[in-house]
Motif scaffolding. Structure first.
Motif, PDB file in Angstrom:
ATOM      1  N   ALA A  55      50.178  33.108  38.885  1.00  0.00           N
ATOM      2  CA  ALA A  55      49.625  34.427  38.965  1.00  0.00           C
ATOM      3  C   ALA A  55      48.278  34.359  39.483  1.00  0.00           C
ATOM      4  N   HIS A  56      48.077  34.534  40.741  1.00  0.00           N
ATOM      5  CA  HIS A  56      46.772  34.580  41.567  1.00  0.00           C
ATOM      6  C   HIS A  56      45.852  35.643  41.539  1.00  0.00           C
ATOM      7  N   GLN A  57      45.028  35.628  40.846  1.00  0.00           N
ATOM      8  CA  GLN A  57      43.865  36.784  40.925  1.00  0.00           C
ATOM      9  C   GLN A  57      42.690  36.503  41.712  1.00  0.00           C
ATOM     10  N   ALA A  58      42.211  37.287  42.612  1.00  0.00           N
ATOM     11  CA  ALA A  58      40.965  36.899  43.295  1.00  0.00           C
ATOM     12  C   ALA A  58      40.193  38.195  43.597  1.00  0.00           C
ATOM     13  N   ARG A  59      38.954  37.834  43.689  1.00  0.00           N
ATOM     14  CA  ARG A  59      37.936  39.045  43.764  1.00  0.00           C
ATOM     15  C   ARG A  59      37.073  38.393  44.944  1.00  0.00           C
ATOM     16  N   VAL A  60      36.744  39.428  46.074  1.00  0.00           N
ATOM     17  CA  VAL A  60      36.306  38.829  47.242  1.00  0.00           C
ATOM     18  C   VAL A  60      35.090  39.780  47.451  1.00  0.00           C
ATOM     19  N   ASP A  61      33.656  39.391  47.438  1.00  0.00           N
ATOM     20  CA  ASP A  61      32.568  40.156  47.301  1.00  0.00           C
ATOM     21  C   ASP A  61      31.857  40.391  48.808  1.00  0.00           C
ATOM     22  N   ARG A  62      30.682  40.757  48.736  1.00  0.00           N
ATOM     23  CA  ARG A  62      30.393  41.657  49.974  1.00  0.00           C
ATOM     24  C   ARG A  62      30.295  40.478  51.056  1.00  0.00           C
ATOM     25  N   GLY A  66      36.177  48.163  48.009  1.00  0.00           N
ATOM     26  CA  GLY A  66      34.718  48.405  48.819  1.00  0.00           C
ATOM     27  C   GLY A  66      34.976  49.144  49.928  1.00  0.00           C
ATOM     28  N   ALA A  67      33.682  49.470  50.544  1.00  0.00           N
ATOM     29  CA  ALA A  67      33.896  50.035  51.934  1.00  0.00           C
ATOM     30  C   ALA A  67      33.999  49.223  53.283  1.00  0.00           C
ATOM     31  N   HIS A  68      34.763  49.680  54.091  1.00  0.00           N
ATOM     32  CA  HIS A  68      34.636  48.988  55.424  1.00  0.00           C
ATOM     33  C   HIS A  68      35.401  47.741  55.013  1.00  0.00           C
ATOM     34  N   THR A  69      36.395  47.540  54.304  1.00  0.00           N
ATOM     35  CA  THR A  69      37.131  46.001  54.182  1.00  0.00           C
ATOM     36  C   THR A  69      38.154  46.172  55.246  1.00  0.00           C
ATOM     37  N   THR A  70      38.786  44.867  55.410  1.00  0.00           N
ATOM     38  CA  THR A  70      39.811  44.497  56.287  1.00  0.00           C
ATOM     39  C   THR A  70      40.890  43.480  55.584  1.00  0.00           C
ATOM     40  N   GLY A  71      42.110  44.254  55.594  1.00  0.00           N
ATOM     41  CA  GLY A  71      42.942  43.474  55.028  1.00  0.00           C
ATOM     42  C   GLY A  71      44.533  43.230  56.057  1.00  0.00           C
ATOM     43  N   ASP A  72      44.805  41.951  55.790  1.00  0.00           N
ATOM     44  CA  ASP A  72      46.048  41.868  56.969  1.00  0.00           C
ATOM     45  C   ASP A  72      47.133  40.799  55.919  1.00  0.00           C
ATOM     46  N   VAL A  73      48.469  41.353  55.695  1.00  0.00           N
ATOM     47  CA  VAL A  73      49.279  40.807  55.022  1.00  0.00           C
ATOM     48  C   VAL A  73      50.576  40.394  55.807  1.00  0.00           C
ATOM     49  N   LEU A  74      50.927  39.256  55.994  1.00  0.00           N
ATOM     50  CA  LEU A  74      52.298  38.718  56.714  1.00  0.00           C
ATOM     51  C   LEU A  74      52.756  37.919  55.933  1.00  0.00           C
ATOM     52  N   THR A 118      31.484  45.529  49.908  1.00  0.00           N
ATOM     53  CA  THR A 118      31.430  46.066  51.187  1.00  0.00           C
ATOM     54  C   THR A 118      31.858  45.246  52.324  1.00  0.00           C
ATOM     55  N   GLY A 119      32.561  45.386  53.401  1.00  0.00           N
ATOM     56  CA  GLY A 119      32.710  44.231  54.460  1.00  0.00           C
ATOM     57  C   GLY A 119      33.251  43.222  54.186  1.00  0.00           C
ATOM     58  N   SER A 120      34.171  43.260  53.027  1.00  0.00           N
ATOM     59  CA  SER A 120      34.988  42.020  52.659  1.00  0.00           C
ATOM     60  C   SER A 120      36.116  41.834  53.619  1.00  0.00           C
ATOM     61  N   HIS A 121      36.867  40.760  53.601  1.00  0.00           N
ATOM     62  CA  HIS A 121      38.091  40.527  54.259  1.00  0.00           C
ATOM     63  C   HIS A 121      39.194  39.888  53.504  1.00  0.00           C
ATOM     64  N   GLY A 122      40.277  40.245  53.564  1.00  0.00           N
ATOM     65  CA  GLY A 122      41.376  39.598  52.955  1.00  0.00           C
ATOM     66  C   GLY A 122      42.495  39.160  53.741  1.00  0.00           C
ATOM     67  N   TYR A 123      43.112  38.086  53.986  1.00  0.00           N
ATOM     68  CA  TYR A 123      44.241  37.651  54.812  1.00  0.00           C
ATOM     69  C   TYR A 123      45.085  36.683  53.914  1.00  0.00           C
ATOM     70  N   LEU A 124      46.483  37.455  53.835  1.00  0.00           N
ATOM     71  CA  LEU A 124      47.346  37.043  52.988  1.00  0.00           C
ATOM     72  C   LEU A 124      48.398  36.901  53.673  1.00  0.00           C
ATOM     73  N   TYR A 125      48.927  35.677  53.749  1.00  0.00           N
ATOM     74  CA  TYR A 125      50.069  35.045  54.482  1.00  0.00           C
ATOM     75  C   TYR A 125      51.092  34.215  53.423  1.00  0.00           C
ATOM     76  N   GLY A 126      52.359  34.404  54.006  1.00  0.00           N
ATOM     77  CA  GLY A 126      53.118  33.433  53.126  1.00  0.00           C
ATOM     78  C   GLY A 126      54.383  33.174  54.088  1.00  0.00           C
ATOM     79  N   LEU A 127      54.966  31.865  53.669  1.00  0.00           N
ATOM     80  CA  LEU A 127      56.144  31.251  54.443  1.00  0.00           C
ATOM     81  C   LEU A 127      57.053  30.667  53.287  1.00  0.00           C
ATOM     82  N   SER A 128      58.302  31.131  53.521  1.00  0.00           N
ATOM     83  CA  SER A 128      59.396  30.607  52.621  1.00  0.00           C
ATOM     84  C   SER A 128      60.593  29.914  53.272  1.00  0.00           C
ATOM     85  N   PHE A 129      61.356  29.264  52.712  1.00  0.00           N
ATOM     86  CA  PHE A 129      62.712  28.735  53.261  1.00  0.00           C
ATOM     87  C   PHE A 129      63.638  28.355  51.940  1.00  0.00           C
ATOM     88  N   ALA A 130      64.580  29.552  51.583  1.00  0.00           N
ATOM     89  CA  ALA A 130      65.330  29.454  50.455  1.00  0.00           C
ATOM     90  C   ALA A 130      66.645  28.879  50.870  1.00  0.00           C
TER      91      ALA A 130
END
Length: 398
Positions: free
Chosen positions: A203-210, A265-273, A237-249
C-alpha cells in the motif's frame, strides 16, 4: 496534518451486506463502492480476513495471500540496502513523526504491515537539496515472511529520485508512506522483479503539498502475486501528480494495481497511465483506477488511462476506471480503458516493408510499452527494463 489516533469503528458483523468492508458505524446498509469511503484502521482485527467478496478484494486471489493476513512472527524475510545512506534518518517507532502523518491503513495487509513494523525506515531529503543521482533501496527476499513500513519524505523545494528494487523471493507485506512537502519534486520508481513464487502486497499512500510534484511509477515483471496499490492526495494548491505503471504478466502470474488519485487542493494536475502486456493461458492483470475531484479542487485538470495488450489465448486483463467529480469548476477530466490483441494494421504495415511477422510483433509490443518506460527518465533503469521486456518477449511463442 496528523493522522487520527483511532481508525473508524466497524459495525457489528451482519449478513445483510454484500461487502463486509462496508460495515462502518452509521453507514446504513449501503455497501462501500468508492475508494474514498473505505474504512480505515491501524488494527488488523478491525478488517478481518478478506473473503474475496469485498469490493477491494474481488479481483484478487485471496487464498494465496493468506500468509499476509497475520503479522510476521520473525520478520526476517527480506534485507535492505540503501545506496545513499546519508539520507537515512533514525528508524521511526510507532507514534514517532512523520510516521503516520498521512498514512492510515485501508485494508488488512496494510494494517498488518503497520503493526508488524516496530521500526520504520525513514528516508528524508533535506529542504532545498537537489540529489543528482537516484537513491536506490535494494530489497532482497530471503525466502521468509516480512512486514515493512517505509517513510519517504521530500523536504521543501528539494529534488530527488528514489528507486525501490525488489528481487529474490518472500511473502512481503509492505507500506510506503510518501510526503512531498511544499515545492518539492520527487520521482518514486518501484520495480518488482521477484522470483516466480514471491507474494508481495503493498500500500502506497502519498500526500503532495502546495506547488509540489510527485511522479510515481510502478513496474511489475516478476512475482507470483504482486499487488501494489498507490493512493495519492494532491492536497496543496498547484500540486501535481503523475502516476504511471508498466507490467508484463506471464502464465501463473497475477499483477494488480488499484490506483487512487484524490484532487483535494485547487488548480491541481493529475495524469495516470498504466500499460500492461500479458502472455500465457493463466496470466492475469488487474487495474482499478479511481479519481476523485473534491469540492474545493477548482481548476483541476485530470486524466487516467489503462491499456492492455493480450499476446496469447487465455490471458485476462481486468480494467476498471472510475471518476468522481464534486465541483463543476474544472479545467478538464476524463478516463479511458482499452484491452485488445495486436493491431492488424500495424502488423500489415510492418510486414509490407519486409519485416517478418515475429519481428513485427516484437516491435509492436516494444512500441506499446516503451511509452511508459520513457517517462521514467532514468537512463540506466530504462535500459534495464527494455532488456527485461525483450526477455519476456523471447518466450511469447514458447
Amino acid at each position: 496534518m496528523t493522522a487520527p489516533t483511532q481508525a473508524p469503528e466497524l459495525a457489528p458483523q451482519t449478513n445483510a451486506h454484500i461487502d463486509p468492508a462496508a460495515q462502518v458505524a452509521d453507514a446504513g446498509f449501503v455497501p462501500v463502492q468508492t475508494r474514498s469511503e473505505r474504512p480505515r484502521s491501524f488494527d488488523p482485527e478491525e478488517f478481518g480476513a478478506p473473503t474475496g467478496r469485498e469490493v477491494n478484494w474481488k479481483h484478487t486471489p485471496v487464498a494465496q495471500l493468506k500468509p499476509l493476513f497475520e503479522i510476521a512472527s520473525a520478520n526476517d524475510g527480506v534485507t535492505y540496502t540503501v545506496s545513499h545512506e546519508q539520507y537515512l534518518r533514525p528508524a521511526l517507532a510507532h507514534g514517532a513523526t512523520p510516521r503516520g502523518e498521512f498514512f492510515v491503513p485501508e485494508d488488512v495487509v496494510a494494517a498488518v504491515a503497520w503493526q508488524g513494523t516496530s521500526d520504520a525506515m525513514h528516508l528524508s531529503i533535506p529542504n532545498d537539496e537537489e540529489v543528482a543521482e537516484p537513491i536506490v533501496v535494494q530489497i532482497d527476499g530471503q525466502g521468509g515472511r516480512a512486514d515493512a513500513h517505509l517513510v519517504i519524505e521530500a523536504g521543501r523545494h528539494s529534488v530527488s529520485t528514489v528507486i525501490l528494487r525488489h528481487t529474490g523471493t518472500a511473502q512481503y507485506a509492505q507500506n510506503l508512506e510518501i510526503i512531498v512537502r511544499d515545492g518539492a519534486k520527487l520521482k518514486l520508481v518501484t520495480v518488482q522483479q521477484w522470483e516466480d513464487d514471491a507474494i508481495h502486497a503493498s500500500a502506497h499512500q502519498a500526500r503532495v503539498d502546495r506547488d509540489a510534484e510527485l511522479t510515481h511509477i510502478v513496474v511489475s515483471f516478476g512475482g507470483g502475486i504482486v499487488r501494489v496499490n498507490p493512493s495519492v492526495e494532491l492536497s496543496g494548491t498547484g500540486s501535481h501528480g503523475y502516476l504511471y505503471g508498466l507490467s508484463f504478466a506471464d502464465a501463473g502470474q497475477h499483477l494488480e494495481s488499484q490506483v487512487y488519485l484524490h484532487h483535494k487542493g485547487a488548480h491541481t494536475t493529475g495524469d495516470v497511465l498504466y500499460k500492461g502486456a500479458l502472455k500465457g493461458a493463466s496470466a492475469r492483470s488487474v487495474w482499478i483506477g479511481d479519481v476523485l475531484i473534491g469540492p474545493d479542487a477548482v481548476g483541476t485538470d485530470s486524466y487516467e488511462a489503462n491499456r492492455n495488450l493480450v499476446l496469447t489465448e487465455g490471458a485476462r486483463a481486468d480494467s476498471i476506471p472510475n471518476l468522481e467529480i464534486e465541483t463543476g469548476d474544472i479545467a478538464g477530466a476524463g478516463h479511458a480503458s482499452a484491452t485488445g490483441r495486436f493491431d492488424d494494421e500495424q502488423l500489415f504495415y510492418l510486414q509490407a516493408r519486409g519485416i517478418r511477422e515475429e519481428e513485427a510483433r516484437r516491435l509492436v509490443v516494444l512500441g506499446f510499452l516503451t511509452e511508459v518506460v520513457q517517462r521514467i527518465g532514468v537512463p540506466s533503469v530504462q535500459d534495464e527494463l527494455l532488456v527485461a521486456i525483450e526477455a519476456e518477449l523471447a518466450g511469447v511463442d514458447e
